[in-house]
Design an enzyme around this catalytic site. Structure first.
Site, PDB file in Angstrom:
ATOM      1  CE  LYS A  77      20.008 -21.920   4.325  1.00 21.75           C
ATOM      2  NZ  LYS A  77      19.989 -20.559   4.633  1.00 21.75           N
TER       3      LYS A  77
HETATM    4  C1  LIG Z   1      18.353 -19.438   3.776  1.00 22.91           C
HETATM    5  C2  LIG Z   1      18.542 -18.334   3.445  1.00 22.91           C
HETATM    6  C3  LIG Z   1      17.636 -17.189   3.048  1.00 22.91           C
HETATM    7  C4  LIG Z   1      17.313 -16.930   5.169  1.00 22.91           C
HETATM    8  O1  LIG Z   1      18.013 -16.643   6.124  1.00 22.91           O
HETATM    9  P1  LIG Z   1      18.210 -17.185   7.504  1.00 22.91           P
HETATM   10  O2  LIG Z   1      19.346 -16.836   8.208  1.00 22.91           O
HETATM   11  O3  LIG Z   1      16.925 -18.328   7.438  1.00 22.91           O
HETATM   12  O4  LIG Z   1      17.126 -15.987   7.501  1.00 22.91           O
HETATM   13  C5  LIG Z   1      17.624 -15.989   2.367  1.00 22.91           C
HETATM   14  N1  LIG Z   1      18.266 -16.066   1.558  1.00 22.91           N
HETATM   15  C6  LIG Z   1      18.765 -17.060   0.923  1.00 22.91           C
HETATM   16  C7  LIG Z   1      19.124 -17.555  -0.497  1.00 22.91           C
HETATM   17  C8  LIG Z   1      19.322 -17.997   1.636  1.00 22.91           C
HETATM   18  O5  LIG Z   1      19.955 -19.330   1.300  1.00 22.91           O
END
Ligand SMILES: *Cc1c(COP(=O)(O)O)cnc(C)c1O
Length: 500
Positions: A113
């Site tokens: 993120k």
């Molecule tokens: C948010 C997240 C995802 C999923 O990503 P998207 O863009 O929502 O598909 C996968 N792994 C982790 C660790 C995340 O924080």
């Protein structure tokens, strides 16, 4: 380059305006009205550059209303200095001759993120300046853990913005709570809500929808906004690391310019993998984008059948960041697949709201399947994958990454495709100590002290625990606010009076 809604509005807006708005008036998501194209020379031109320079080149294709100087400043603020613990920002780690892992977790909160939430606040703050918008933007977040901390780190001390994060008193891990309540910054507030995640989320939604309250804030110079993953300013930064990974493969001479590779992506809201789709449509040689899911396999079913059906049991898994039944960003993919047929997208999204499902039919499905492949993995297979990769390579990966690794193997078996697979790694293993250690030892660690687990994992790993997590042991608690779920609006009002 302008942006328009996926659903019905014909109006087109520059990127800065779309980023300030977040979501379109008709409830749709902003998409670029055309997709920029780059050639081999552009891609080869990235090879000798830093991540930051690559980011400027790629984002300049989409954020055409930002000057190069503005982009440079935003990007250096986001990825420069000591914010990331790897000079490459998003390093590609070679595990064996066939497998590369793209590590997207070297940012301040140790999860992917950060790649977007470090840059979004910079793009937003610049957008406010560019458009002459005078209001202070107040970001409201309800979080079940990861997003709240990443948003706090991204927005802290960013001009003309404030951020208020509500987390449920019950429902975040101790580490996650510590990460948030120790947050520094003059413009940040963190509040524990008496209730669970749904209560916090519902409370925030009520605040957004309360027109009287919003007018009252507006009179005081505040405008509410959200940092969730449907904002174009969160999606665009993610396109960069697909190019960067490809440039690194060229640099390492693992491929020649023009060779196609696959990316395998652990997927929840479909934001990360959709950024890969944009990269491919721009001309990056990607053969397949492989969508890896957990037991909440609504996307696997969709990509295999064309039927999206969220009417199913919700599973709590050991990959909590992918425990999602509505993948919002899929709407953007459908828009592009249908060459911008807003009426069709609107009809499906209305159907999803009323019946919980829709069927895109054979023509859309065929196009989608020429780009994507999908698979899913249960918790036990995820744990086994962590252990087997550790045994074979001494590489410790988190559960989300393990889901991608397993699906990558399935993809190879099923298709015989010999192209390079890049496994997209979305979290540091230290962020999911308990599950990772249990996978390695075969024993449950439930209820054990999180810092004891951190130490235990550090003994097994050649990579040290990220400072942001290790330092929580001594971090002073700066936020002690609490409120009842009925009092969240009042909290916002009080906090805005007190926050600098
Ligand atoms: C948010 C997240 C995802 C999923 O990503 P998207 O863009 O929502 O598909 C996968 N792994 C982790 C660790 C995340 O924080």
């Amino acid at each position: 380059m302008n942006y328009r809604s996926t659903r019905g509005n014909k109006q087109t807006l520059p990127a800065a305006v779309a980023i300030i708005a977040g979501i379109a008036d008709d409830g749709g998501l902003f998409v670029p009205t055309s997709l920029p194209k780059v050639d081999t020379a552009f891609i080869e031109g990235l090879v000798g550059s830093s991540y930051q320079k690559r980011a400027v080149r790629v984002l300049a294709q989409f954020l055409t209303d930002y000057t190069d100087e503005e982009l440079k400043t935003c990007i250096n603020n986001a990825y420069g200095g000591q914010k990331f613990d790897s000079a490459s920002v998003a390093p590609l780690t070679l595990i064996d001759e066939e497998t590369h892992v793209l590590e997207l977790w070297h940012g301040p909160t140790s999860a992917f993120k950060d790649m977007a939430l470090q840059l979004l606040p910079q793009l937003l703050s610049t957008a406010l300046r560019k458009t002459g918008e005078k209001a202070e933007i107040v970001i409201l977040v309800a979080t079940s853990g990861d997003t709240g901390k990443a948003a706090l780190e991204g927005f802290k001390d960013v001009e003309q913005t404030r951020i208020i994060v509500f987390y449920p008193e019950t429902g975040v891990s101790r580490i996650q709570r510590l990460q948030m309540v120790s947050q520094k910054g003059e413009n940040v507030a963190v509040v524990a809500v008496n209730g669970n995640f749904d209560d916090a989320q519902t409370g925030v939604k009520h605040i957004f929808n309360d027109t009287i309250f919003n007018a009252e804030l507006k009179a005081k110079g505040f405008q509410l906004s959200s940092a969730n993953s449907i904002n174009w300013g969160r999606l665009a930064p993610q396109i960069v690391y697909y190019f960067s990974a490809y440039a690194d493969l060229l640099k390492m001479k693992k491929i020649k310019a023009g060779d196609e590779v696959n990316f395998v992506v652990p997927t929840g809201n479909f934001g990360n993998i959709l950024a890969g789709y944009y990269a491919k449509m721009m001309g990056l040689p990607i053969h397949r984008l492989v969508c890896a899911s957990n037991a909440n396999n609504v996307l696997t079913d969709f990509l295999r059948t064309g039927i999206y059906n969220k009417n199913r049991d919700f599973h709590q898994t050991n990959t909590p960041s992918m425990d999602i039944l509505i993948s919002s960003n899929l709407e953007r993919l459908l828009y592009h697949i249908g060459n911008g047929d807003q009426g069709q997208i609107n009809a499906w999204m209305t159907e999803l709201q009323s019946t919980g499902k829709y069927d895109v039919g054979a023509a859309y499905l065929a196009k989608i399947q020429s780009l994507f492949w999908a698979g899913w993995v249960d918790d036990a297979q995820t744990s086994t994958q962590i252990k087997s990769v550790y045994n074979a390579h001494h590489y410790v990966m988190d559960t989300h990454t393990a889901v991608a690794w397993h699906v990558a193997d399935r993809y190879k078996e099923a298709t015989g495709d010999q192209r390079f697979n890049v496994i997209v790694s979305t979290a540091s293993p230290y962020k999911f100590n308990e599950s990772v250690l249990s996978a390695l030892s075969g024993e449950s660690n439930e209820g054990n002290d999180p810092f004891t687990l951190l130490d235990a994992l550090e003994r097994l790993n050649t990579v040290k625990a990220p400072p942001g997590l290790a330092s929580l042991r001594e971090a002073p608690i700066l936020h002690k606010n609490q409120c009842k779920k009925e009092e969240m609006a009042m909290q916002v009002k009080n906090l805005l009076q007190n926050l600098k």
